[in-house]
Design an enzyme around this catalytic site. Structure first.
Site, PDB file in Angstrom:
ATOM      1  CB  SER A 124      -0.853  -0.021   1.265  1.00 45.06           C
ATOM      2  OG  SER A 124      -1.450   1.225   1.459  1.00 45.06           O
ATOM      3  CE1 TYR A 154      -3.732  -2.685   5.571  1.00 43.65           C
ATOM      4  CE2 TYR A 154      -3.424  -0.333   5.113  1.00 43.65           C
ATOM      5  CZ  TYR A 154      -3.645  -1.624   4.670  1.00 43.65           C
ATOM      6  OH  TYR A 154      -3.769  -1.876   3.320  1.00 43.65           O
ATOM      7  CE  LYS A 158      -1.395  -4.568   3.398  1.00 41.98           C
ATOM      8  NZ  LYS A 158      -1.768  -5.845   2.786  1.00 41.98           N
TER       9      LYS A 158
END
Ligand code: NAD
Ligand code: UFG
Length: 675
Positions: A124, A154, A158
């Site tokens: 992301s 979050y 990643k």
């Protein structure tokens, strides 16, 4: 060789699976349905018109995961499965690290064990963090070499996973790893069948706005208009989910094109390179909806930054990939998805249950319209399995799939490709029964097939629910020419079931022939026999048949039926509605005509049958024999369709011949009421 798609039932995963299959790949999906629904998988199958193997597994479960690698030869993995809500991740970080990081480690261990070393990973833009920290705009648009500094748990998962993948590659240069850093995916599949279906209150801009437009939320809050942009709202790089899905194919092909022993670890931004503000997107969506949507500017949202726009040059050049669709396209597709599915995959009054533990593709689907009417339909044969009116069953049906497979009475099933008898079947190169005929489509007829779907939709205005099933019957199945695509659409409303058939010849022949019907056995009495049922018919004209072969002589004769009195002779007769033409292969433009009314004095239930078809076979089931379950006269069938053996009768033939490019169609409705 298969591509394993983890998280393939989710928003981006489902669109990617469709694109993979459209590009000729074979796909297996692994998803624990934590943030998705199996209905998404059923709809994927509906779009691609083929079965897609699905495993309901948590990627942290190595044993279950290994079963997939045992069953299918996997060449590469596209790894979407993750938790993804930024806000939530700050509240339950351990769950995020466990699911995303630990889940990926387990996946990599199993891949390594099975020597599968190609992976495309969903990363992301969030790994870049706040790029305005560089002050001088040197990192806007963001290039892949921009230093990473994720600002929430979050994003950190990643970042950690990217690093794990890098370490794995460093330890074993055979790994081919594509890291795809997505910018802001938006939109839906143009069919309106799959899209984003957030749980609870949507956190992202467009899903929220769509819910405002459809009336689920009052107004959009715009988080700050004091940023340094042309209208004061933040800038993002919005990318249509179909373009994003295609980016995965480009990455996969890039990996597959590398020399066998040549490993890779490389990151690519998937974005358009064009930034748009919140107001830009807001206006684009309002334009599609056709009105200004309620909104209010409020304070900035914690953690938001001015600008996250990709520099997609690396993906453009190396992957030969770029975006083709616009924000307007995405808004249009999102709006179609929203209008067609106002509550996403979640349909009021609909539930399903699996008929076998390991295969969700054959399920029983129940619509409970209200307290008086409930209908269940299964994938096998798109069969009407249960109908209850005022708590009493009014149709025969079984519970298990095996019971259906063990019987040969077509109970509740869709009958095809050719309902009723075809004489001289051998001449037509069809599979033939002991009488030299083909009955109800032959040995592997539609009743034995698992239909894809259903696509379930609710029509609030009409208080009805539709279930659409699809079957692709291959060329020469039972001897019938041509690949045939058939849609069976049930519309369930209060007290009624309407069945619509639509078929198209898809190839391998210039014409084919067919005749579709539903073979439900109705019983509106209070007992196990239909004796005593009173019948009112719209016609007393019937096809005369040869008493031995049961095939029509070509003559139309008078035959009167007023009921099924106890001890009376059985009925197995094709009644015709002479005012309906027998020249049309698609009868759906005809009015639904009432052809039969059945009432029973004990139950005081009335069944009204309407159809657009030129004839119907009335059958009192005198030969029905399912030991311990159903016996002779346990039900009666009203099988609407074309004249028996029309294919062999010059003057009726046109109604059953389907040339390529034309459509076969019909509608029949069964309605129950109390008298
Ligand atoms: P999604 O939640 O719709 O899809 C993720 C799927 O993974 C869901 O179907 C979920 O049930 C499944 N899943 C989660 N944990 C699992 C587990 N332990 N085992 C098996 N399945 C599991 O999300 P999405 O928007 O489609 O995102 C897909 C991927 O793309 C995610 O990795 C996400 O972090 C990443 N991503 C998304 C966005 C975005 O804005 N949507 C942006 C950047 C990156
Ligand atoms: N916004 C509003 N009102 C809302 C929701 C959003 O004004 O109700 C604004 C936000 O302030 C932001 C823009 O709309 O300026 C986009 O916000 P989103 O929440 O839709 O998207 P983000 O850019 O914040 O984050 C998304 C994903 C992240 C991913 C990131 C990558 O949610 O997971 O894109 O760019 F990391």
């Amino acid at each position: 060789m298969y591509i394993l798609v983890t998280g393939g039932a989710g928003y981006i995963g489902s669109h990617t699976v469709v694109e993979l299959i459209n590009h000729g790949y074979k796909v297996v999906i692994a998803d624990n349905l934590y943030n998705s629904s199996f209905d998404a998988v059923a709809r994927i199958e509906f779009i691609v018109k083929q079965h897609v193997p699905f495993f309901n597994v948590d990627i942290r479960d190595k044993e279950q995961l290994s079963k997939i690698f045992e069953t299918y030869e996997i060449s590469s993995v596209i790894h979407f499965a993750a938790l993804k809500a930024v806000g939530e991740s700050t509240k339950i970080p351990l769950k995020y690290y466990d699911n995303n990081v630990n889940g990926t480690i387990k996946l990599l261990e199993v891949m390594d064990q099975y020597n599968v070393k190609n992976i495309v990973f969903s990363s992301s833009a969030t790994v870049y963090g706040d790029v305005t920290r560089f002050g001088d705009n040197s990192m806007i648009p963001i290039p892949e070499h921009c230093p990473n500094d994720p600002t929430n748990p979050y994003g950190k998962t990643k970042y950690v996973i990217e690093n794990i993948l890098h370490d794995v590659y460093n330890s074993d240069n055979k790994w081919k790893t594509a890291i795809l850093r997505y910018f802001n995916p938006i939109g839906a599949h143009p069919s309106g069948l799959i899209g984003e279906d957030p749980l609870g209150i949507p956190q992202n801009l467009l899903p929220y706005l769509a819910q405002v437009a459809i009336g689920r939320r009052d107004k959009l809050s715009i988080f700050g208009n004091d940023y340094n942009s042309h209208d004061g709202t933040p800038i993002r790089d919005y990318i249509h989910v179909i373009d994003l899905a295609k980016g995965h194919i480009a990455a996969l092909e890039y990996l597959h094109n590398l020399q066998n022993d040549q490993g890779l670890f490389r990151e690519w931004n998937l974005g358009s390179g064009k930034g748009s503000t919140v107001f830009d997107v807001y206006h684009a969506f309002c334009k599609v909806v056709g009105r200004e949507l309620p909104h209010e500017v409020v304070g900035r949202r914690d953690g938001d930054v001015l600008d996250l726009t990709a520099n997609p040059k690396r993906a453009n050049e190396e992957l030969k990939w770029k975006t083709h669709l616009t924000i307007d396209d995405a808004c249009k597709d999102l709006w179609k998805w929203t209008v067609d599915n106002p509550s996403g995959y979640n349909i009021d009054n609909y539930s399903w249950k699996a008929l076998s533990a390991n295969d969700l593709s054959n399920r029983s689907h129940t619509i409970k319209v209200d307290d008086t009417f409930k209908v269940s339909i299964m994938n096998l044969g798109a069969t009407i399995q249960n109908v209850t009116y005022k708590d009493a069953p009014v149709a025969l049906g079984f519970v298990t799939e095996q019971e259906y497979k063990n019987q040969s009475f077509y109970i509740g099933a869709t009958v095809g490709r050719y309902a009723n008898r075809i004489s001289e079947a051998e001449k037509l190169k069809l599979s033939v029964n002991e009488n030299g005929n083909t009955l109800h489509g032959g040995k592997f007829g539609f009743d034995k097939k698992d239909f894809l779907g259903p696509v379930v939709k609710r029509n609030k205005k009409e208080n009805s629910t539709t279930l659409e099933f699809y079957l692709l019957d291959p060329h020469l199945e039972n001897g019938f020419p041509g690949d045939l695509g058939t849609l069976v659409k049930y519309t369930i409303a209060s007290g009624s079931i309407e069945i619509e058939y639509e078929s198209e010849l898809l190839g391998k022949a210039d014409e084919t022939f067919l005749n579709l019907t539903n073979h439900s056995y109705w019983n509106i009495s209070t007992g196990s026999s239909i004796d005593g049922t009173k019948i009112k018919m719209a016609t007393n004209k019937a096809l005369e048949v040869d008493s031995k072969s049961l095939l029509p002589t070509g003559k139309i004769v008078d035959r009167e039926v007023t009921g099924f009195a106890k001890g009376s002779a059985g009925i197995d007769t094709c009644f015709v509605l002479e005012q309906q033409s027998v020249q049309s292969v698609d009868t759906r433009s005809n009015e639904l005509q009432t052809v039969l009314e059945a009432t029973h004095p004990d139950s005081k239930v009335k069944l009204v049958v309407q159809t657009t078809e030129p004839s119907f076979q009335l059958y009192t089931a005198d030969h029905l024999d399912v030991p311990g379950k159903f016996g002779p006269r346990g039900g009666f069938c009203v099988e609407s369709g074309r004249y028996i053996d029309a294919i062999n009768q010059e003057s009726w033939k046109k109604s059953v011949i389907l040339p390529k490019g034309e459509t076969y169609g019909s509608k029949t409705k069964y309605a129950f009421e109390s008298v």
